[in-house]
Scaffold this motif. Structure first.
Motif, PDB file in Angstrom:
ATOM      1  N   LEU A   1      51.557  12.455  49.482  1.00 21.09           N
ATOM      2  CA  LEU A   1      52.159  13.706  49.958  1.00 21.09           C
ATOM      3  C   LEU A   1      52.125  13.798  51.480  1.00 21.09           C
ATOM      4  O   LEU A   1      51.325  13.139  52.151  1.00 21.09           O
TER       5      LEU A   1
ATOM      6  N   ARG B 171      49.816  18.507  55.340  1.00 19.25           N
ATOM      7  CA  ARG B 171      50.100  19.897  55.725  1.00 19.25           C
ATOM      8  C   ARG B 171      48.804  20.562  56.166  1.00 19.25           C
ATOM      9  O   ARG B 171      47.929  20.874  55.352  1.00 19.25           O
TER      10      ARG B 171
ATOM     11  N   LEU C 125      47.890  24.107  54.628  1.00 20.12           N
ATOM     12  CA  LEU C 125      47.255  24.122  53.311  1.00 20.12           C
ATOM     13  C   LEU C 125      45.778  23.746  53.400  1.00 20.12           C
ATOM     14  O   LEU C 125      44.924  24.362  52.756  1.00 20.12           O
TER      15      LEU C 125
ATOM     16  N   LYS D  40      47.540  26.892  42.110  1.00 13.45           N
ATOM     17  CA  LYS D  40      48.494  25.843  42.481  1.00 13.45           C
ATOM     18  C   LYS D  40      48.345  25.457  43.960  1.00 13.45           C
ATOM     19  O   LYS D  40      48.535  24.297  44.322  1.00 13.45           O
ATOM     20  N   VAL D  41      47.962  26.415  44.805  1.00 16.53           N
ATOM     21  CA  VAL D  41      47.730  26.118  46.226  1.00 16.53           C
ATOM     22  C   VAL D  41      46.465  25.266  46.389  1.00 16.53           C
ATOM     23  O   VAL D  41      46.431  24.327  47.176  1.00 16.53           O
TER      24      VAL D  41
ATOM     25  N   LYS E  94      45.209  23.219  44.150  1.00 15.12           N
ATOM     26  CA  LYS E  94      45.511  21.869  43.651  1.00 15.12           C
ATOM     27  C   LYS E  94      46.329  21.082  44.667  1.00 15.12           C
ATOM     28  O   LYS E  94      46.051  19.899  44.928  1.00 15.12           O
ATOM     29  N   LEU E  95      47.315  21.742  45.273  1.00 16.78           N
ATOM     30  CA  LEU E  95      48.160  21.070  46.258  1.00 16.78           C
ATOM     31  C   LEU E  95      47.358  20.705  47.500  1.00 16.78           C
ATOM     32  O   LEU E  95      47.555  19.631  48.092  1.00 16.78           O
TER      33      LEU E  95
ATOM     34  N   ALA F 220      45.283  17.581  46.704  1.00 17.11           N
ATOM     35  CA  ALA F 220      46.157  16.402  46.716  1.00 17.11           C
ATOM     36  C   ALA F 220      46.560  16.046  48.147  1.00 17.11           C
ATOM     37  O   ALA F 220      46.641  14.861  48.508  1.00 17.11           O
ATOM     38  N   THR F 221      46.776  17.050  48.988  1.00 16.30           N
ATOM     39  CA  THR F 221      47.128  16.806  50.392  1.00 16.30           C
ATOM     40  C   THR F 221      45.970  16.158  51.137  1.00 16.30           C
ATOM     41  O   THR F 221      46.178  15.260  51.968  1.00 16.30           O
TER      42      THR F 221
ATOM     43  N   LEU G 124      45.489  16.650  38.902  1.00 19.05           N
ATOM     44  CA  LEU G 124      46.364  17.200  39.945  1.00 19.05           C
ATOM     45  C   LEU G 124      47.862  17.053  39.661  1.00 19.05           C
ATOM     46  O   LEU G 124      48.671  17.657  40.352  1.00 19.05           O
ATOM     47  N   LYS G 125      48.220  16.243  38.709  1.00 16.15           N
ATOM     48  CA  LYS G 125      49.672  16.047  38.447  1.00 16.15           C
ATOM     49  C   LYS G 125      50.253  17.218  37.660  1.00 16.15           C
ATOM     50  O   LYS G 125      49.553  17.809  36.848  1.00 16.15           O
TER      51      LYS G 125
END
Length: 206
Positions: A25, A28, A31, A103-104, A106-107, A110-111, A205-206
């Motif tokens: 990814l 960011r 985030l 969801k934030v 988790k993202l 992953a970030t 995370l997917k």
């Protein structure tokens, strides 16, 4: 993307395909900052407390007579300007935590994984296991690997011998997959994932 898998003896033991949806990814910072603030706010105890004028235990009598003393008139001993009186607008016990959407979170995780991968500071380990819980042996292995300040994330559970050997080494943290978080990933120079951790993180995370 493909990465080599290494062992604790610093030998290549194959390769692994990393899912771009978790490890590829775009970085960011917004985030990551939100996730770190969320974690640090949640861990604050918030137990600081001062007494206001309603909390101070004192007599209700007037401190001294109204006239004739040459002093300013006072009606109570718990007023803020009196010695031992209440504190004005002092801190009180409260919860500092705030919400952050799932969801934030988790993202953001992953970030953080993707950022370590992009920086070349992600290492895939075949397994984080030791036959005996000897810190001196693990120190020798880490010296050949040259990881520096490291976070090691294992699968569902951590090998007891490895955890005992690592807990006395400054700059080495060991977590199960369930404990993986943005703050600990960012605060260490190198992120080490076992093959089991990669599978669990992708599944999570997917």
């Amino acid at each position: 993307m493909k990465l080599d898998v290494v062992s604790l003896d610093n030998k290549k033991s194959g390769s692994i395909d990393l899912d771009d949806a978790v490890f590829g990814l775009e970085a960011r910072k917004d985030l990551l900052a939100r996730a770190v603030k969320y974690q640090l706010a949640k861990r604050r105890s918030g137990n600081h407390q001062t007494k206001g004028r309603s909390d101070v235990s004192a007599t209700n009598a007037k401190p001294f007579k109204q006239k004739g003393t040459g002093r300013a008139r006072q009606g109570t001993r718990v007023a803020p300007q009196m010695r031992g009186g209440g504190i004005v607008f002092g801190p009180h016990t409260r919860d500092h935590s705030h919400g952050l959407q799932k969801k934030v979170r988790k993202l953001a995780l992953a970030t953080a994984l993707s950022a370590k991968c992009a920086e070349g500071k992600l290492v895939i380990l075949d397994e984080a296991k030791m036959s005996v819980p000897k810190t001196s042996e693990l120190v020798k292995k880490l010296a050949t690997l040259g990881w520096g300040r490291t976070l090691v994330i294992d699968g569902e559970s951590i090998d007891e011998n490895f955890a005992r050997a690592a807990r006395n080494i400054v700059g080495i943290d060991v977590l199960p997959t369930a404990g993986a978080n943005v703050y600990d990933i960012l605060r260490r120079d190198t992120l080490v994932l076992t093959k089991g951790a990669v599978e669990k993180l992708v599944e999570r995370l997917k």
